[in-house]
Scaffold this motif. Structure first.
Motif, short mmCIF file in Angstrom:
data_model
loop_
_atom_site.label_atom_id
_atom_site.label_comp_id
_atom_site.label_asym_id
_atom_site.label_seq_id
_atom_site.Cartn_x
_atom_site.Cartn_y
_atom_site.Cartn_z
N ARG A 187 0.83 -1.21 0.00
CA ARG A 187 0.00 0.00 0.00
C ARG A 187 0.86 1.26 0.00
O ARG A 187 0.53 2.27 -0.62
N LEU A 188 2.00 1.20 0.71
CA LEU A 188 2.93 2.32 0.70
C LEU A 188 3.50 2.56 -0.68
O LEU A 188 3.68 3.70 -1.12
N LEU A 189 3.80 1.49 -1.39
CA LEU A 189 4.36 1.60 -2.73
C LEU A 189 3.36 2.16 -3.71
O LEU A 189 3.72 2.80 -4.70
N GLY A 190 2.07 1.94 -3.43
CA GLY A 190 1.02 2.48 -4.28
C GLY A 190 0.88 1.68 -5.56
O GLY A 190 1.61 0.73 -5.84
N SER A 191 -0.05 2.15 -6.37
CA SER A 191 -0.33 1.46 -7.63
C SER A 191 0.64 1.93 -8.71
O SER A 191 0.90 3.12 -8.85
N LEU A 324 -2.76 8.77 -1.61
CA LEU A 324 -3.18 8.15 -2.86
C LEU A 324 -4.09 9.09 -3.65
O LEU A 324 -3.99 9.18 -4.88
N VAL A 325 -4.96 9.82 -2.96
CA VAL A 325 -5.84 10.79 -3.61
C VAL A 325 -5.01 11.81 -4.39
O VAL A 325 -5.27 12.06 -5.57
N GLN A 326 -4.02 12.40 -3.73
CA GLN A 326 -3.19 13.41 -4.40
C GLN A 326 -2.45 12.81 -5.58
O GLN A 326 -2.35 13.42 -6.65
N GLN A 327 -1.96 11.58 -5.40
CA GLN A 327 -1.20 10.92 -6.47
C GLN A 327 -2.08 10.68 -7.69
O GLN A 327 -1.68 10.96 -8.83
N LEU A 328 -3.30 10.17 -7.49
CA LEU A 328 -4.19 9.86 -8.61
C LEU A 328 -4.67 11.12 -9.32
O LEU A 328 -4.78 11.15 -10.55
N VAL A 329 -4.93 12.17 -8.55
CA VAL A 329 -5.37 13.43 -9.17
C VAL A 329 -4.23 14.05 -9.98
O VAL A 329 -4.44 14.60 -11.06
N GLN A 330 -2.99 13.94 -9.48
CA GLN A 330 -1.83 14.45 -10.22
C GLN A 330 -1.67 13.72 -11.55
O GLN A 330 -1.27 14.32 -12.54
#
Length: 358
Positions: A187-191, A324-330
């Motif tokens: 989860r830390l590594l993210g998608s 994750l929210v910030q990452q996906l929106v970016q």
């Protein structure tokens, strides 16, 4: 003279800075499109009327105009606050410049929103810091993940050699805890999955989120929707954006439930914003999605760090949802902002409506 006047207006019209031209009585003779956006009034509504009519209390601005006219020189005001009759207070830098032509006094008023400039600077810093912290966490996660595999494998080999089931219970604990930590590290590594861009409708995504949360909340939270139906379809990853809105809404819902908020509400609101800057790129039009709750709010110290990995305001939280929210929106070329006071927390998601090139 008419030719010069038309040329002047064309030059003013293409200025990024908001510009208004006033006569000696402070009546508006001309405004460019940037001024219309800043003042939230069309030229038809402004031209021919007193500029001071736009203010609830025009005293300060009137004094500046009079000073510029009296001294015959430009007057600059930095971080002035205008309380207009039709919108929230706006902080801006402005310059008042009087000039004479053919014995006629005119006043050029140049206006640049300072609050937006400060927000852009703050958002740039936030995104850079978030990106840096994300790289650090991902590096640390990789370093943890590698030995975890070795620990789990050794525990499995040891379990195979142990003679009794009672002793194998201890190796099973090691294996289960290693699996739990590995799941956390993942989860830390993210998608690593890139967005699957396709035409989508923002309200269709929000309605999916509304249906899911309404079922989960079980009547403990009242949901309101305030949509702008004129927002066009755009290119995005619907599944990823549903995850974005779901994470924000779930945080709001959990905060409301934990604080035992009476008459708990969450509002989903959509609007368009024109000429909006994200990461030094100016977009002609963006969609703004506001998710607002009436919960206890977020502490000021925490508010500046909520998008960092592992930062959470809840005892049970992992601090990964908003990162994750910030990452996906970016990945959609967008931006997430949050403003919070006791009794109201609002997350604003900005997504460019032009085709995203990532």
């Amino acid at each position: 003279m008419l030719v010069q006047d038309r040329a002047f207006k064309r030059i003013v019209e293409y200025q990024f800075t908001a510009v208004a031209v006033l006569d000696s009585d402070f009546n508006v003779e001309h405004v460019n499109s940037s001024a219309e956006l800043l003042l939230v009034r069309s030229a038809k509504q402004i031209v021919g009327h007193s500029f001071l009519d736009l203010f609830i209390d025009p005293t300060e601005t009137k004094d500046v105009l009079h000073t510029a006219v009296k001294e015959g020189a430009s007057v600059s005001v930095r971080s002035g606050t205008w309380v207009l009759t039709h919108k929230e207070p706006v902080t801006l830098d402005y310059i008042v410049s009087p000039f004479m032509e053919n014995d006629k006094l005119s006043i050029i008023l140049e206006m640049l929103p300072a609050d937006r400039a400060m927000k852009i600077s703050r958002d740039e810093g936030l995104l850079d810091q978030t990106e840096t912290s994300r790289h650090l966490v991902r590096g640390l996660a990789h370093e943890i993940k590698n030995p975890l595999g070795g620990i789990r494998g050794a525990a499995q080999l040891l379990a195979a050699e142990l003679p009794s089931a009672e002793l194998k219970e201890y190796t099973q604990v090691i294996i289960e805890e290693a699996d739990r930590l590995r799941a956390l590290v993942d989860r830390l590594l993210g998608s690593n999955q890139l967005p699957n861009f396709a035409p989508m409708n923002i309200h269709q995504a929000l309605e999916r989120v509304h249906a899911l949360l309404k079922a989960e909340a079980g009547g403990r939270v009242e949901f309101y929707r305030d949509y702008d139906p004129s927002i066009p379809d755009f290119v995005g990853d619907e599944a990823q954006l549903i995850q974005v809105f779901l994470n924000i809404c779930r945080n709001a819902w959990q905060s409301l439930v934990e604080s035992d908020q009476a008459e708990a509400t969450i509002t989903l609101k959509t609007r368009t914003v024109r000429q909006f800057t994200i990461r030094q790129q100016r977009h002609r039009i963006v969609a703004r999605i506001d998710i607002t709750d009436n919960g206890p709010g977020i502490e000021k110290d925490l508010l500046e760090k909520i998008f960092y990995p592992m930062i959470s305001g809840r005892a049970e939280g992992t601090g990964l949802g908003l990162s994750l929210v910030q990452q996906l929106v970016q990945l959609h070329g967008g931006l997430v902002e949050c403003e919070s006071i006791p009794g109201q927390t609002q997350f604003s998601v900005y997504i460019p409506l032009e085709e995203t090139n990532v």
